[in-house]
Motif scaffolding. Sequence first.
Motif, PDB file in Angstrom:
ATOM      1  N   MET A   1      42.223  44.134  29.779  1.00  0.00           N
ATOM      2  CA  MET A   1      42.937  42.726  29.799  1.00  0.00           C
ATOM      3  C   MET A   1      44.256  42.838  29.528  1.00  0.00           C
ATOM      4  SD  MET A   1      42.268  39.311  27.531  1.00  0.00           S
ATOM      5  CE  MET A   1      40.521  39.753  27.259  1.00  0.00           C
ATOM      6  N   ALA A   2      45.308  42.075  30.364  1.00  0.00           N
ATOM      7  CA  ALA A   2      46.601  42.112  29.910  1.00  0.00           C
ATOM      8  C   ALA A   2      47.060  41.537  28.830  1.00  0.00           C
ATOM      9  CB  ALA A   2      47.345  41.527  31.292  1.00  0.00           C
ATOM     10  N   PRO A   3      47.986  41.917  28.048  1.00  0.00           N
ATOM     11  CA  PRO A   3      48.685  41.287  27.028  1.00  0.00           C
ATOM     12  C   PRO A   3      48.840  39.885  27.048  1.00  0.00           C
ATOM     13  CG  PRO A   3      49.896  43.403  27.461  1.00  0.00           C
ATOM     14  CD  PRO A   3      48.959  43.108  28.528  1.00  0.00           C
ATOM     15  N   LEU A   4      49.446  39.270  28.207  1.00  0.00           N
ATOM     16  CA  LEU A   4      49.565  37.937  28.249  1.00  0.00           C
ATOM     17  C   LEU A   4      48.298  37.290  28.518  1.00  0.00           C
ATOM     18  CD1 LEU A   4      51.887  35.768  28.583  1.00  0.00           C
ATOM     19  CD2 LEU A   4      52.023  36.302  31.227  1.00  0.00           C
ATOM     20  N   GLU A   5      47.489  37.824  29.312  1.00  0.00           N
ATOM     21  CA  GLU A   5      46.192  37.051  29.319  1.00  0.00           C
ATOM     22  C   GLU A   5      45.539  36.902  27.845  1.00  0.00           C
ATOM     23  OE1 GLU A   5      43.489  38.608  32.040  1.00  0.00           O
ATOM     24  OE2 GLU A   5      45.100  38.594  33.800  1.00  0.00           O
ATOM     25  N   ALA A   6      45.335  37.945  27.194  1.00  0.00           N
ATOM     26  CA  ALA A   6      44.953  38.013  25.730  1.00  0.00           C
ATOM     27  C   ALA A   6      45.588  37.171  24.755  1.00  0.00           C
ATOM     28  CB  ALA A   6      45.012  39.451  25.138  1.00  0.00           C
ATOM     29  N   LEU A   7      47.075  36.859  24.788  1.00  0.00           N
ATOM     30  CA  LEU A   7      47.661  36.033  24.134  1.00  0.00           C
ATOM     31  C   LEU A   7      47.245  34.547  24.363  1.00  0.00           C
ATOM     32  CD1 LEU A   7      49.907  35.711  22.054  1.00  0.00           C
ATOM     33  CD2 LEU A   7      51.471  35.515  23.892  1.00  0.00           C
ATOM     34  N   GLU A   8      47.134  34.111  25.696  1.00  0.00           N
ATOM     35  CA  GLU A   8      46.878  32.917  26.258  1.00  0.00           C
ATOM     36  C   GLU A   8      45.359  32.575  25.756  1.00  0.00           C
ATOM     37  OE1 GLU A   8      47.507  32.912  30.295  1.00  0.00           O
ATOM     38  OE2 GLU A   8      49.584  32.571  30.271  1.00  0.00           O
ATOM     39  N   ARG A   9      44.508  33.394  25.485  1.00  0.00           N
ATOM     40  CA  ARG A   9      42.987  33.239  25.266  1.00  0.00           C
ATOM     41  C   ARG A   9      43.055  32.945  23.757  1.00  0.00           C
ATOM     42  NH1 ARG A   9      38.953  36.853  28.508  1.00  0.00           N
ATOM     43  NH2 ARG A   9      39.751  36.373  30.676  1.00  0.00           N
ATOM     44  N   PRO A  15      51.339  29.597  23.204  1.00  0.00           N
ATOM     45  CA  PRO A  15      51.341  30.552  22.102  1.00  0.00           C
ATOM     46  C   PRO A  15      53.099  30.633  21.369  1.00  0.00           C
ATOM     47  CG  PRO A  15      51.303  31.583  24.460  1.00  0.00           C
ATOM     48  CD  PRO A  15      51.268  29.950  24.554  1.00  0.00           C
ATOM     49  N   PRO A  16      52.932  31.049  20.235  1.00  0.00           N
ATOM     50  CA  PRO A  16      54.460  31.421  19.763  1.00  0.00           C
ATOM     51  C   PRO A  16      55.497  32.133  20.471  1.00  0.00           C
ATOM     52  CG  PRO A  16      52.615  32.155  18.152  1.00  0.00           C
ATOM     53  CD  PRO A  16      52.064  31.894  19.628  1.00  0.00           C
ATOM     54  N   ARG A  21      57.218  36.445  24.415  1.00  0.00           N
ATOM     55  CA  ARG A  21      58.206  37.298  24.656  1.00  0.00           C
ATOM     56  C   ARG A  21      57.793  38.741  24.565  1.00  0.00           C
ATOM     57  NH1 ARG A  21      62.587  34.229  21.528  1.00  0.00           N
ATOM     58  NH2 ARG A  21      63.160  32.632  22.921  1.00  0.00           N
ATOM     59  N   ALA A  22      57.010  39.184  23.404  1.00  0.00           N
ATOM     60  CA  ALA A  22      56.671  40.640  23.246  1.00  0.00           C
ATOM     61  C   ALA A  22      55.459  40.842  24.318  1.00  0.00           C
ATOM     62  CB  ALA A  22      56.082  40.844  21.986  1.00  0.00           C
ATOM     63  N   ALA A  23      54.516  39.951  24.710  1.00  0.00           N
ATOM     64  CA  ALA A  23      53.700  40.086  25.726  1.00  0.00           C
ATOM     65  C   ALA A  23      54.240  40.335  27.063  1.00  0.00           C
ATOM     66  CB  ALA A  23      52.582  39.086  25.695  1.00  0.00           C
ATOM     67  N   ALA A  28      56.501  44.673  21.331  1.00  0.00           N
ATOM     68  CA  ALA A  28      57.438  43.876  20.206  1.00  0.00           C
ATOM     69  C   ALA A  28      58.578  44.977  20.063  1.00  0.00           C
ATOM     70  CB  ALA A  28      56.608  43.699  18.981  1.00  0.00           C
ATOM     71  N   GLU A  29      58.238  46.216  20.225  1.00  0.00           N
ATOM     72  CA  GLU A  29      59.315  47.171  20.006  1.00  0.00           C
ATOM     73  C   GLU A  29      60.684  46.974  21.227  1.00  0.00           C
ATOM     74  OE1 GLU A  29      60.152  51.910  19.948  1.00  0.00           O
ATOM     75  OE2 GLU A  29      58.283  51.210  19.229  1.00  0.00           O
TER      76      GLU A  29
END
Length: 94
Positions: A1-9, A15-16, A21-23, A28-29
């Motif tokens: 699963m892509a980081p953006l999809e995981a964040l939206e779920r 999302p914050p 932005r990190a996704a 984050a680095e």
Amino acid sequence: MAPLEALERRHDDAPPRDALRAAVLQGAERYAILAQAAALRLHARMAEEARRGSAHRRRALPADRTASDVWLARLAAALTHHRNAASALVRADG
């Protein structure tokens, strides 16, 4: 699963911002590196503007009025602030 999809779920609402932005930037680095580089460019540009402004103001004033000129003092303070901020960012990176 892509980081953006995981964040939206994980979030019902938006999302914050930092997490989004990190996704988008794949980590984050990388976000921190880009944010620091942007801050360094901003301070460098602002220091350059203050330096040019103070040089222009000094040329426009008679020599006996430069020490008491409030506008010149403000420009010198802005130059000092932005140079110190840029130096702090460079030291934090190294």
